[in-house]
Design an enzyme around this catalytic site. Sequence first.
Site, PDB file in Angstrom:
ATOM      1  N   ARG A 121      67.649  33.971   7.233  1.00  0.00           N
ATOM      2  CA  ARG A 121      67.413  33.688   5.801  1.00  0.00           C
ATOM      3  C   ARG A 121      68.609  33.016   5.123  1.00  0.00           C
ATOM      4  NH1 ARG A 121      64.834  38.750   6.264  1.00  0.00           N
ATOM      5  NH2 ARG A 121      62.607  38.400   6.435  1.00  0.00           N
ATOM      6  N   LYS A 143      69.929  17.936   0.856  1.00  0.00           N
ATOM      7  CA  LYS A 143      68.567  17.745   1.371  1.00  0.00           C
ATOM      8  C   LYS A 143      68.624  17.965   2.875  1.00  0.00           C
ATOM      9  CE  LYS A 143      66.337  14.452  -1.726  1.00  0.00           C
ATOM     10  NZ  LYS A 143      65.781  13.093  -1.821  1.00  0.00           N
ATOM     11  N   GLU A 185      72.975   1.382   2.329  1.00  0.00           N
ATOM     12  CA  GLU A 185      73.050   2.510   1.374  1.00  0.00           C
ATOM     13  C   GLU A 185      74.279   2.355   0.466  1.00  0.00           C
ATOM     14  OE1 GLU A 185      70.546   4.598   1.152  1.00  0.00           O
ATOM     15  OE2 GLU A 185      69.571   4.470   3.116  1.00  0.00           O
ATOM     16  N   LYS A 227      77.254   9.923  -5.700  1.00  0.00           N
ATOM     17  CA  LYS A 227      76.192  10.853  -5.273  1.00  0.00           C
ATOM     18  C   LYS A 227      76.439  12.235  -5.890  1.00  0.00           C
ATOM     19  CE  LYS A 227      72.974  12.318  -1.909  1.00  0.00           C
ATOM     20  NZ  LYS A 227      72.290  12.132  -0.654  1.00  0.00           N
ATOM     21  N   GLU A 237      65.915  16.776  -7.536  1.00  0.00           N
ATOM     22  CA  GLU A 237      65.162  15.539  -7.709  1.00  0.00           C
ATOM     23  C   GLU A 237      64.007  15.673  -8.700  1.00  0.00           C
ATOM     24  OE1 GLU A 237      65.055  12.973  -4.197  1.00  0.00           O
ATOM     25  OE2 GLU A 237      63.082  12.302  -4.833  1.00  0.00           O
ATOM     26  N   ARG A 241      67.905  11.998  -9.842  1.00  0.00           N
ATOM     27  CA  ARG A 241      68.207  11.837  -8.410  1.00  0.00           C
ATOM     28  C   ARG A 241      67.316  10.784  -7.762  1.00  0.00           C
ATOM     29  NH1 ARG A 241      69.775  16.465  -3.919  1.00  0.00           N
ATOM     30  NH2 ARG A 241      69.995  15.013  -2.201  1.00  0.00           N
ATOM     31  N   ASN A 245      66.811   6.603  -4.534  1.00  0.00           N
ATOM     32  CA  ASN A 245      65.763   6.015  -3.688  1.00  0.00           C
ATOM     33  C   ASN A 245      65.587   4.525  -3.959  1.00  0.00           C
ATOM     34  OD1 ASN A 245      65.209   8.512  -2.513  1.00  0.00           O
ATOM     35  ND2 ASN A 245      63.873   9.080  -4.215  1.00  0.00           N
ATOM     36  N   HIS A 248      64.036   2.169  -1.469  1.00  0.00           N
ATOM     37  CA  HIS A 248      63.329   2.983  -0.479  1.00  0.00           C
ATOM     38  C   HIS A 248      61.815   2.946  -0.659  1.00  0.00           C
ATOM     39  CE1 HIS A 248      67.402   4.301   0.147  1.00  0.00           C
ATOM     40  NE2 HIS A 248      67.063   5.118   1.116  1.00  0.00           N
ATOM     41  N   HIS A 252      60.512   2.051   2.718  1.00  0.00           N
ATOM     42  CA  HIS A 252      59.804   2.994   3.596  1.00  0.00           C
ATOM     43  C   HIS A 252      58.490   2.391   4.087  1.00  0.00           C
ATOM     44  CE1 HIS A 252      61.892   6.919   2.157  1.00  0.00           C
ATOM     45  NE2 HIS A 252      62.482   6.391   3.207  1.00  0.00           N
ATOM     46  N   HIS A 264      65.745   1.752   9.389  1.00  0.00           N
ATOM     47  CA  HIS A 264      65.765   2.249   8.016  1.00  0.00           C
ATOM     48  C   HIS A 264      66.682   1.405   7.122  1.00  0.00           C
ATOM     49  CE1 HIS A 264      65.587   5.153   4.748  1.00  0.00           C
ATOM     50  NE2 HIS A 264      66.905   5.108   4.687  1.00  0.00           N
TER      51      HIS A 264
HETATM   52  P1  NAD Z   1      71.494   9.310  13.620  1.00  0.00           P
HETATM   53  O1  NAD Z   1      71.949  10.648  13.207  1.00  0.00           O
HETATM   54  O2  NAD Z   1      70.322   9.234  14.516  1.00  0.00           O
HETATM   55  O3  NAD Z   1      72.716   8.539  14.294  1.00  0.00           O
HETATM   56  C1  NAD Z   1      72.504   7.247  14.817  1.00  0.00           C
HETATM   57  C2  NAD Z   1      73.011   7.122  16.243  1.00  0.00           C
HETATM   58  O4  NAD Z   1      74.423   7.008  16.213  1.00  0.00           O
HETATM   59  C3  NAD Z   1      72.702   8.324  17.140  1.00  0.00           C
HETATM   60  O5  NAD Z   1      72.345   7.857  18.405  1.00  0.00           O
HETATM   61  C4  NAD Z   1      74.046   9.050  17.229  1.00  0.00           C
HETATM   62  O6  NAD Z   1      74.194   9.748  18.448  1.00  0.00           O
HETATM   63  C5  NAD Z   1      75.021   7.920  17.121  1.00  0.00           C
HETATM   64  N1  NAD Z   1      76.326   8.250  16.553  1.00  0.00           N
HETATM   65  C6  NAD Z   1      76.593   9.080  15.532  1.00  0.00           C
HETATM   66  N2  NAD Z   1      77.888   9.002  15.199  1.00  0.00           N
HETATM   67  C7  NAD Z   1      78.453   8.125  16.041  1.00  0.00           C
HETATM   68  C8  NAD Z   1      79.779   7.614  16.194  1.00  0.00           C
HETATM   69  N3  NAD Z   1      80.760   7.951  15.350  1.00  0.00           N
HETATM   70  N4  NAD Z   1      80.005   6.731  17.184  1.00  0.00           N
HETATM   71  C9  NAD Z   1      78.991   6.330  18.017  1.00  0.00           C
HETATM   72  N5  NAD Z   1      77.740   6.753  17.908  1.00  0.00           N
HETATM   73  C10 NAD Z   1      77.472   7.648  16.927  1.00  0.00           C
HETATM   74  O7  NAD Z   1      71.141   8.374  12.361  1.00  0.00           O
HETATM   75  P2  NAD Z   1      71.715   8.258  10.872  1.00  0.00           P
HETATM   76  O8  NAD Z   1      71.427   6.880  10.473  1.00  0.00           O
HETATM   77  O9  NAD Z   1      73.098   8.794  10.745  1.00  0.00           O
HETATM   78  O10 NAD Z   1      70.761   9.245  10.055  1.00  0.00           O
HETATM   79  C11 NAD Z   1      69.389   8.998   9.899  1.00  0.00           C
HETATM   80  C12 NAD Z   1      68.719  10.279   9.457  1.00  0.00           C
HETATM   81  O11 NAD Z   1      69.276  10.677   8.225  1.00  0.00           O
HETATM   82  C13 NAD Z   1      67.218  10.147   9.239  1.00  0.00           C
HETATM   83  O12 NAD Z   1      66.571  11.218   9.878  1.00  0.00           O
HETATM   84  C14 NAD Z   1      67.052  10.253   7.728  1.00  0.00           C
HETATM   85  O13 NAD Z   1      65.827  10.861   7.366  1.00  0.00           O
HETATM   86  C15 NAD Z   1      68.230  11.131   7.382  1.00  0.00           C
HETATM   87  N6  NAD Z   1      68.701  10.993   5.990  1.00  0.00           N
HETATM   88  C16 NAD Z   1      68.881  12.138   5.283  1.00  0.00           C
HETATM   89  C17 NAD Z   1      69.345  12.063   3.981  1.00  0.00           C
HETATM   90  C18 NAD Z   1      69.595  13.319   3.214  1.00  0.00           C
HETATM   91  O14 NAD Z   1      69.899  13.244   2.017  1.00  0.00           O
HETATM   92  N7  NAD Z   1      69.523  14.465   3.852  1.00  0.00           N
HETATM   93  C19 NAD Z   1      69.644  10.826   3.397  1.00  0.00           C
HETATM   94  C20 NAD Z   1      69.452   9.670   4.157  1.00  0.00           C
HETATM   95  C21 NAD Z   1      68.983   9.763   5.468  1.00  0.00           C
HETATM   96  N1  GLY Z   2      69.203  10.141   0.025  1.00  0.00           N
HETATM   97  C1  GLY Z   2      68.567  10.431  -1.221  1.00  0.00           C
HETATM   98  C2  GLY Z   2      68.948  11.749  -1.783  1.00  0.00           C
HETATM   99  O1  GLY Z   2      69.787  12.454  -1.260  1.00  0.00           O
HETATM  100  O2  GLY Z   2      68.410  12.128  -2.773  1.00  0.00           O
END
Ligand code: NAD
Ligand code: GLY
Length: 356
Positions: A121, A143, A185, A227, A237, A241, A245, A248, A252, A264
């Site tokens: 929890r 998030k 971004e 942010k 949001e 917030r 987007n 997006h 999307h 993305h």
């Molecule tokens: P990811 O986490 O898949 O990383 C991309 C690739 O890079 C992976 O293969 C990883 O192993 C590799 N990698 C990571 N760090 C590295 C480094 N320093 N050197 C070499 N390789 C490295 O992708 P991402 O773009 O970081 O994240 C995408 C995800 O984030 C999506 O699932 C999306 O929904 C989520 N997201 C969440 C929020 C939020 O607010 N929580 C906001 C935007 C995106």
């Molecule tokens: N990436 C959008 C948010 O965190 O709200």
Amino acid sequence: MAEIQVGLGERGYPIHIEQGCLARVGEQLASRKFAKRYAVITDDRVEVLYGRQLMRQLAVAGIEADLFAFPCGEASKNLATIGALASRLASAGFDRKDGLIALGGGVVGDITGFLAAIYMRGIPFVQVPTTLLAQVDSSVGGKTGVDIPEGKNLIGAFYQPKAVHIDPEILATLPRAELLGGLAEVIKYGVIRDRAFFTFLEERREQILALEAAAMNHTILTCCRIKAEVIEQDEREGGLRRILNFGHTIGHAVEAASSFAISHGHAVAIGMVAAARIAVAKEMLSRDAEQRITALIAAYGLPVAIPADLDRELIRIYLKTDKKVVAGKVFYILPTAIGATCITDEVSDRQLNQVL
Ligand code: NAD
Ligand code: GLY
């Protein structure tokens, strides 16, 4: 070193930004004592690059820790991974006084945050983001969640980390395509909230693309500051917030219509240009400003147009079925100037068709 505080009262936390700080995360956690021991959650690619290094220095700092890795990529961001990791935590005897460290990109951060929100929890967790996207966006704001076959991020929770440790040096090993995705971004923040930062991105493009330390520190610091300011005003949001987007809504839909062949970051870049063009059609934004936005996105090697062969009808369908549609209304974040935006559902089919 720079530090920003996310001001969310008892859920507030610091964001440390410092070149080389991965080597000091152990020391810093030893002094903060969020948990008695940690599970470092990472993916198999980051494990090899940085996981062992982090484990070594946690040991040097006297912090007991285990490392659990899962296969890299969005395909792992699901409930099965959450279940498997929870079982590994339970088998290793992790209890509610223990914590998690998310070492990786947005996939690792979203999975680890959600696991932390629901394991026993709720246990504390710390973000150590390793992609640019994670350093400027996903590691801040709480998030967390995973995908289900019906859609991305449909299961999740708002759950804030205890701290975020950002080492820009880590980006040196990031594949170029991932870096560019993060830069989409970064540009987003300039357009929605900070004209001076937008100009900085225009002027320092070469230094940023070369990951020069001063330019990267300023870039990451500015994005996290913006942010944090937005989150402080609207954590869940309800309103403001949603400006995060920007790009997006159409982005999307483009990503989904391409069956995720368009990444993305590239889709967000296309979506930002489309939103700027809609804003011009609605006479909310000057053509000069739209051209500057488009030119900056192109200058960073990001796409500015929807590929000609992508099915427009499919994009329209995805726009109407996106999870951000409220009561059948598609909301758009439209720039009204460089550094300012508005949120509106008043985009006519004609205006949309023009940009599609
Ligand atoms: P990811 O986490 O898949 O990383 C991309 C690739 O890079 C992976 O293969 C990883 O192993 C590799 N990698 C990571 N760090 C590295 C480094 N320093 N050197 C070499 N390789 C490295 O992708 P991402 O773009 O970081 O994240 C995408 C995800 O984030 C999506 O699932 C999306 O929904 C989520 N997201 C969440 C929020 C939020 O607010 N929580 C906001 C935007 C995106
Ligand atoms: N990436 C959008 C948010 O965190 O709200």
